[in-house]
Design an enzyme around this catalytic site. Sequence first.
Site, short mmCIF file in Angstrom:
data_model
loop_
_atom_site.label_atom_id
_atom_site.label_comp_id
_atom_site.label_asym_id
_atom_site.label_seq_id
_atom_site.Cartn_x
_atom_site.Cartn_y
_atom_site.Cartn_z
CB SER A 59 46.41 0.08 -23.64
OG SER A 59 46.77 1.37 -23.21
CE LYS A 96 44.01 3.57 -24.26
NZ LYS A 96 44.88 3.49 -23.07
#
Length: 138
Positions: A59, A96
């Site tokens: 990701s 993230k």
Amino acid sequence: MEAMQTAVKTTAAVKTFPFFDVTADLPSLAQDQENRITAEELLGSTSPTVFVVKVSGPSMEGAHLPNGTTVMVDPGVRHKVGDIVAGLLNGEFIIKRILKTHAGWVLHPENPSFIPYLIKPDDEFKVLGVVKGAIIKF
């Protein structure tokens, strides 16, 4: 997860590595002077609370953090909008980019195959630190 939230143990011996400035353009003679650098200095932090984690999954590939990358996280740095952070979201460890939108705080993956996540009021979210550097093995 508890281990990541506890104090980081430090050791008396700090490993240093030879460090040379080289050009990536044309071949040149090696510099005579050797410098020494620690891993913390190399990655931009000398905080005693820094910890490292291994990235799992694709990701964050767009931020040059592919699966298997080791990242250095500094809990002593206050995160800013746009920083890549390590955190806990509903008990799961995440890495993230954190963004602020009109709708609220968003955990943004750096891979178009993944969907950004808007942090909801009932979510348990805690930033553990800011990613300050990475070591990628080839």
